[in-house]
Write a protein that holds these residues in place. Structure first.
Motif, PDB file in Angstrom:
ATOM      1  N   TYR A 137     -11.898  -1.450  -4.632  1.00  0.00           N
ATOM      2  CA  TYR A 137     -12.125  -0.401  -3.646  1.00  0.00           C
ATOM      3  C   TYR A 137     -13.301   0.456  -4.092  1.00  0.00           C
ATOM      4  N   TYR A 159       0.709   5.767   0.303  1.00  0.00           N
ATOM      5  CA  TYR A 159      -0.026   7.000   0.555  1.00  0.00           C
ATOM      6  C   TYR A 159       0.167   8.025  -0.558  1.00  0.00           C
ATOM      7  N   TYR A 181       0.847  -1.188   0.000  1.00  0.00           N
ATOM      8  CA  TYR A 181       0.000   0.000   0.000  1.00  0.00           C
ATOM      9  C   TYR A 181       0.884   1.239   0.000  1.00  0.00           C
ATOM     10  N   SER A 206     -12.321  -4.516   4.243  1.00  0.00           N
ATOM     11  CA  SER A 206     -11.360  -3.804   5.082  1.00  0.00           C
ATOM     12  C   SER A 206     -11.534  -2.308   4.864  1.00  0.00           C
ATOM     13  N   THR A 207     -11.427  -1.549   5.922  1.00  0.00           N
ATOM     14  CA  THR A 207     -11.482  -0.095   5.784  1.00  0.00           C
ATOM     15  C   THR A 207     -10.105   0.503   5.534  1.00  0.00           C
ATOM     16  N   ASP A 208      -9.043  -0.256   5.853  1.00  0.00           N
ATOM     17  CA  ASP A 208      -7.696   0.270   5.667  1.00  0.00           C
ATOM     18  C   ASP A 208      -6.830  -0.569   4.717  1.00  0.00           C
ATOM     19  N   GLY A 209      -7.345  -1.691   4.241  1.00  0.00           N
ATOM     20  CA  GLY A 209      -6.586  -2.560   3.345  1.00  0.00           C
ATOM     21  C   GLY A 209      -5.614  -3.477   4.052  1.00  0.00           C
ATOM     22  N   ILE A 210      -5.532  -3.387   5.375  1.00  0.00           N
ATOM     23  CA  ILE A 210      -4.589  -4.193   6.150  1.00  0.00           C
ATOM     24  C   ILE A 210      -5.327  -5.178   7.057  1.00  0.00           C
ATOM     25  N   SER A 211      -6.286  -4.695   7.822  1.00  0.00           N
ATOM     26  CA  SER A 211      -7.094  -5.548   8.710  1.00  0.00           C
ATOM     27  C   SER A 211      -8.363  -5.958   7.971  1.00  0.00           C
ATOM     28  N   TRP A 212      -8.588  -7.278   7.860  1.00  0.00           N
ATOM     29  CA  TRP A 212      -9.688  -7.800   7.056  1.00  0.00           C
ATOM     30  C   TRP A 212     -10.679  -8.583   7.909  1.00  0.00           C
ATOM     31  N   GLY A 260     -15.506   3.764   0.240  1.00  0.00           N
ATOM     32  CA  GLY A 260     -14.708   3.859   1.459  1.00  0.00           C
ATOM     33  C   GLY A 260     -14.192   2.547   2.025  1.00  0.00           C
ATOM     34  N   ILE A 261     -14.403   1.423   1.311  1.00  0.00           N
ATOM     35  CA  ILE A 261     -13.886   0.143   1.806  1.00  0.00           C
ATOM     36  C   ILE A 261     -13.256  -0.666   0.672  1.00  0.00           C
TER      37      ILE A 261
END
Length: 108
Positions: free
Chosen positions: A29, A10, A8, A45-51, A32-33
């Motif tokens: 994506y 930024y 990922y 996932s909302t952040d792409g890391i925690s699923w 927002g998810i």
């Protein structure tokens, strides 16, 4: 499906690689998810890391467009407006199946 590496960024230039607990065939994506899927399940996932597993059904491909997530696997298509509640839309017995499958490839 086992753990996998996801990158990922930024800024689109510098990338950070992290291990996630699942391996996905496809990730999209929208709204927002992130929504990812493999042969066993679909997750979000909302952040792409925690699923979180949201649908005990996997898709070969997932996409997002016009406010709708769409997934297909072999002869089934399902859709979701929020990425975690899925509705089975069509299967191969329906004459329109190929039309919708092609729609996913063209528009998502």
């Amino acid at each position: 499906s086992g753990a996998s590496q996801i990158g990922y960024s930024y800024d689109g230039i510098s990338w950070i690689w992290t291990t996630v607990p699942y391996s996905f065939f496809s990730i999209t994506y929208g709204n927002g998810i992130f929504v990812g899927s493999n042969s066993l399940f679909t997750g979000y996932s909302t952040d792409g890391i925690s699923w979180t597993v949201s649908y005990v059904r996997g898709f070969y491909e997932v996409g997002y467009g016009n406010g709708i997530f769409v997934g297909f696997w072999n002869y089934d298509i399902a859709y979701s407006t929020d990425g975690y509640n899925w509705i089975n839309a069509i299967n191969s017995d329906n004459i329109q199946f190929q039309k919708y499958k092609n729609y996913i490839h063209v528009f998502f």
